[in-house]
Write a protein that holds these residues in place. Sequence first.
Motif, PDB file in Angstrom:
ATOM      1  N   ILE A 298      -2.869  -7.264   7.937  1.00 34.02           N
ATOM      2  CA  ILE A 298      -3.957  -7.715   7.318  1.00 34.02           C
ATOM      3  C   ILE A 298      -3.687  -8.635   6.098  1.00 34.02           C
ATOM      4  O   ILE A 298      -4.323  -9.602   6.154  1.00 34.02           O
ATOM      5  N   GLU A 299      -2.595  -8.480   5.397  1.00 33.83           N
ATOM      6  CA  GLU A 299      -2.366  -9.407   4.419  1.00 33.83           C
ATOM      7  C   GLU A 299      -2.153 -10.933   4.811  1.00 33.83           C
ATOM      8  O   GLU A 299      -2.413 -12.009   4.441  1.00 33.83           O
ATOM      9  N   LEU A 300      -1.795 -10.848   6.030  1.00 33.23           N
ATOM     10  CA  LEU A 300      -1.178 -12.302   6.524  1.00 33.23           C
ATOM     11  C   LEU A 300      -2.799 -13.035   6.990  1.00 33.23           C
ATOM     12  O   LEU A 300      -2.808 -14.178   7.046  1.00 33.23           O
ATOM     13  N   LEU A 301      -3.451 -12.064   7.748  1.00 38.80           N
ATOM     14  CA  LEU A 301      -4.700 -12.460   8.351  1.00 38.80           C
ATOM     15  C   LEU A 301      -5.586 -13.017   7.233  1.00 38.80           C
ATOM     16  O   LEU A 301      -6.336 -13.929   7.339  1.00 38.80           O
ATOM     17  N   GLN A 302      -5.629 -12.156   6.096  1.00 39.23           N
ATOM     18  CA  GLN A 302      -6.546 -12.481   5.014  1.00 39.23           C
ATOM     19  C   GLN A 302      -6.074 -13.699   4.280  1.00 39.23           C
ATOM     20  O   GLN A 302      -6.845 -14.448   3.638  1.00 39.23           O
ATOM     21  N   SER A 303      -4.895 -14.191   4.425  1.00 36.82           N
ATOM     22  CA  SER A 303      -4.084 -15.306   3.823  1.00 36.82           C
ATOM     23  C   SER A 303      -4.697 -16.577   4.678  1.00 36.82           C
ATOM     24  O   SER A 303      -4.429 -17.833   4.264  1.00 36.82           O
TER      25      SER A 303
END
Length: 339
Positions: free
Chosen positions: A293-298
């Motif tokens: 989720i952190e990667l996609l939100q970035s």
Amino acid sequence: MRALQITAPGECRLVELEVPSIHEDQVLLRVATVGYCGSDLNTFRGLNPLVSYPRVPGHELSGVVAEVGASVTEWQIGEQALVFPYTECGECAACLADRPNCCQHNQTLGVQREGALAEYIALPPDKLMRADGLSFAELALVEPLTVGFHAAARGKVGPDDRVLVFGAGAIGLGAIAGACFRGARVMAVDIDDAKIEIARACGACETVNSSREPLDKRVADWTSGHGANVVIEAVGVSQTFVAAIDLVSFAGRVVYIGYAKSPVEYDTKWFVMKELDIRGSRNALPSDFADVIELLQSGRFPTDRVISHRGSLDQAPGLLQAWAESPREFTKIQIDLNA
């Protein structure tokens, strides 16, 4: 409600089912997007021993909360969510070791129980997850990426590592992205140039088409003759299972995600001489979901390139059939139930 049902090996159709009635401790999710997984393909091909027919497939999903049970307080109607699709027993050795992802009695949506390729699905509220700012397509992409992220975690990948990943399909791309997320340098190996290009977009700094190039030489050159610190196998063939042992460094780690389709014959001296850590990797943990989720939100992940095909529920049977006939032409298929 309409749903896709795999009725027998090689056969699927759209059917009408009752909208699930929820208990007081459940949530009714109106399904928005569902991704096809390799397990769904194996079910369609009759190669999934965990499945009985007929079966509604699908465990990579996003949706909108349509109804909440009387005792549910943590979710509100209209909220968007992705789904943690595994159910653990809580009592087996894996669960007691705080590794429920490999629960002996695990049940996954669309495999041991009815899946999500339907207009509605009833779920416990603790299986829903929030991810602010992500589209329905991105929400449905989280789970398949977590499988590769979990493999990188199993391999204890770190910033000083050089990681070799076999396979640039959807799971392999997750492993590539997961290793890069942990700061490692990654070499991706495949036999499809189009998938190799996507692997680069996912963070691989080196790529090899092993049908044309001598892989052992490329790995030796890249690692100054030492071999890769970590090898992640995401293909599932005996040749890559063996190559992982050959190409990993002394004191290295090998992680297997794929299932080899035939028995694998090893020269086991390398297990001892290299003092290897050889690990399996199954499903994922909530911490892996948080990292994806952190990667996609970035915004750093090439979602539109990884999702190679999209279709409506009406097109879902044809897309599954086409994938079975020409698997190399597809990376990730998603079904948009809002279409």
